[in-house]
Design an enzyme around this catalytic site. Structure first.
Site, mmCIF file in Angstrom:
data_model
loop_
_atom_site.group_PDB
_atom_site.id
_atom_site.type_symbol
_atom_site.label_atom_id
_atom_site.label_comp_id
_atom_site.label_asym_id
_atom_site.label_seq_id
_atom_site.Cartn_x
_atom_site.Cartn_y
_atom_site.Cartn_z
ATOM 1 N N ASP A 289 -11.241 -4.349 3.955
ATOM 2 C CA ASP A 289 -10.064 -3.972 4.702
ATOM 3 C C ASP A 289 -9.909 -3.529 5.845
ATOM 4 O OD1 ASP A 289 -8.379 -5.714 3.007
ATOM 5 O OD2 ASP A 289 -7.836 -3.836 1.770
ATOM 6 N N LYS B 67 -5.678 -6.576 8.637
ATOM 7 C CA LYS B 67 -4.524 -6.721 9.118
ATOM 8 C C LYS B 67 -4.787 -6.705 10.624
ATOM 9 C CE LYS B 67 -1.025 -5.730 5.898
ATOM 10 N NZ LYS B 67 -1.787 -5.021 4.665
ATOM 11 N N MET C 125 2.070 5.094 3.587
ATOM 12 C CA MET C 125 2.586 4.204 4.361
ATOM 13 C C MET C 125 4.045 4.751 4.775
ATOM 14 S SD MET C 125 1.741 0.417 2.673
ATOM 15 C CE MET C 125 1.623 0.936 1.022
HETATM 16 C C1 LIG Z 1 -1.958 0.131 2.039
HETATM 17 S S1 LIG Z 1 -2.135 1.866 1.707
HETATM 18 C C2 LIG Z 1 -3.587 2.025 1.018
HETATM 19 C C3 LIG Z 1 -3.950 3.227 0.038
HETATM 20 C C4 LIG Z 1 -5.367 3.325 -0.507
HETATM 21 N N1 LIG Z 1 -5.671 2.431 -1.334
HETATM 22 C C5 LIG Z 1 -5.675 4.989 -1.117
HETATM 23 O O1 LIG Z 1 -5.803 4.839 -2.472
HETATM 24 O O2 LIG Z 1 -5.568 5.681 -0.285
HETATM 25 C C6 LIG Z 1 -2.333 2.429 3.170
HETATM 26 C C7 LIG Z 1 -1.778 3.928 3.401
HETATM 27 O O3 LIG Z 1 -2.575 5.042 2.736
HETATM 28 C C8 LIG Z 1 -2.717 6.163 3.314
HETATM 29 N N2 LIG Z 1 -4.107 6.602 3.928
HETATM 30 C C9 LIG Z 1 -5.093 5.801 3.743
HETATM 31 N N3 LIG Z 1 -6.238 6.348 4.202
HETATM 32 C C10 LIG Z 1 -5.743 7.413 4.855
HETATM 33 C C11 LIG Z 1 -6.261 8.543 5.635
HETATM 34 N N4 LIG Z 1 -7.580 8.506 5.828
HETATM 35 N N5 LIG Z 1 -5.438 9.520 5.821
HETATM 36 C C12 LIG Z 1 -3.953 9.567 5.781
HETATM 37 N N6 LIG Z 1 -3.361 8.492 5.159
HETATM 38 C C13 LIG Z 1 -4.337 7.468 4.561
HETATM 39 C C14 LIG Z 1 -1.551 5.948 4.511
HETATM 40 O O4 LIG Z 1 -0.273 6.278 4.086
HETATM 41 C C15 LIG Z 1 -1.574 4.481 4.534
HETATM 42 O O5 LIG Z 1 -0.495 3.844 5.309
#
Ligand SMILES: C[S@@+](CC[C@H](N)C(=O)[O-])C[C@H]1O[C@@H](n2cnc3c(N)ncnc32)[C@H](O)[C@@H]1O
Length: 254
Positions: A35, A57, A170
């Site tokens: 992803d 995406k 998100m």
């Molecule tokens: C589709 S979700 C996936 C979440 C992921 N599976 C997890 O457990 O962190 C995507 C969201 O995760 C958060 N996110 C993922 N990586 C991040 C990071 N390094 N820093 C801040 N937010 C993060 C954000 O809110 C982003 O919009």
């Protein structure tokens, strides 16, 4: 003989935050379907003998449909390959893990899930705040405003409890409504909020604000997560301020 699919959490971005098991799965992969949130540093760990395919995406639109991802995983496993389905954070949190498990089960493909460090945990570590604390917060809520492709604020009011920490994944631009919902649910305007962008990545940034001021905090970078609740105050409290907050909480509880 069929191969196997590994649903692997890549963590928040820093390759040092990969689990040893995740690293081993990546190193043993024939095919990696990854992803957008998977960092370049982690993609660099994919062996040159493996085929790596982006299924993320672009400009918010899926590059490959979810059904096509299922089809590719299943087909590669049926060809006897070790398939790594690599996702940012943890593969079972806001990551369509449920749909992928269902597809693999239906197809009779052997699979294994390797957890990853989710964004809320990485953000808290980066900001050096606890997510629960027996004095301030006994509940942690993982929340996303994005449900099945739609923005949804259905249950947010009911999550507004003074003793909860809320991690908002998100956040998009919906944080304006989010603040209004949580205030309407009873949280105070001065509830601390941390906006953690790019946790554990080179572009990492942390902003400290309050629920009342959240609507004025401008746009967030992608990815960003919000940590809301009394514990978020740890980020910029001095030891004296922490004692004062504790006193105030004790007084309001009696
Ligand atoms: C589709 S979700 C996936 C979440 C992921 N599976 C997890 O457990 O962190 C995507 C969201 O995760 C958060 N996110 C993922 N990586 C991040 C990071 N390094 N820093 C801040 N937010 C993060 C954000 O809110 C982003 O919009």
């Amino acid at each position: 003989m069929n191969g196997k699919v590994y649903l692997v959490g890549a963590g928040p971005g820093d390759p040092d935050l990969l689990t040893v098991k995740a690293l081993r799965a990546i190193q043993g992969a024939d095919i990696v379907l990854y992803d957008d949130l998977v960092s370049d540093e982690i993609l660099a760990l994919i062996p040159s003998t493996a085929r790596d395919v982006s299924v993320g995406k672009r400009a918010g639109r899926p590059l490959v449909t979810q059904e096509e991802i299922h089809r590719r995983m299943i087909e590669a496993a049926r060809q006897g390959h070790a398939v790594v389905r690599l996702k940012g954070g943890d593969p079972l949190l806001f990551a369509r893990g449920g749909e992928e498990i269902e597809a693999l089960r239906k197809a009779g493909i052997d699979f294994e899930i390797i957890p990853g460090i989710t964004a809320a945990l990485a953000a808290a570590a980066t900001a050096r705040i606890p997510l629960t604390d027996r004095r301030f917060a006994s509940k942690l809520v993982f929340l996303s405003a994005h449900r099945a492709g739609e923005w949804s604020l259905d249950d947010w009011r009911s999550t507004a409890e003074a003793e909860s920490t809320i991690a908002v994944y998100m956040p998009g631009e919906n944080y304006l409504d989010l603040a209004a919902e949580l205030l309407a649910g009873g949280l105070s305007e001065d509830t601390p909020v941390l906006v953690v962008e790019n946790a554990s990545r080179p572009a990492e940034s942390i902003r400290s604000t309050t629920l009342g001021d959240l609507p004025d905090s401008g746009r967030f970078a992608v990815p960003a997560i919000l940590l809301i609740g009394v514990v978020a105050g740890f980020y910029d409290w001095s030891a004296e301020e922490e004692d004062e907050v504790l006193e105030a909480l004790r007084a309001s509880a009696t």
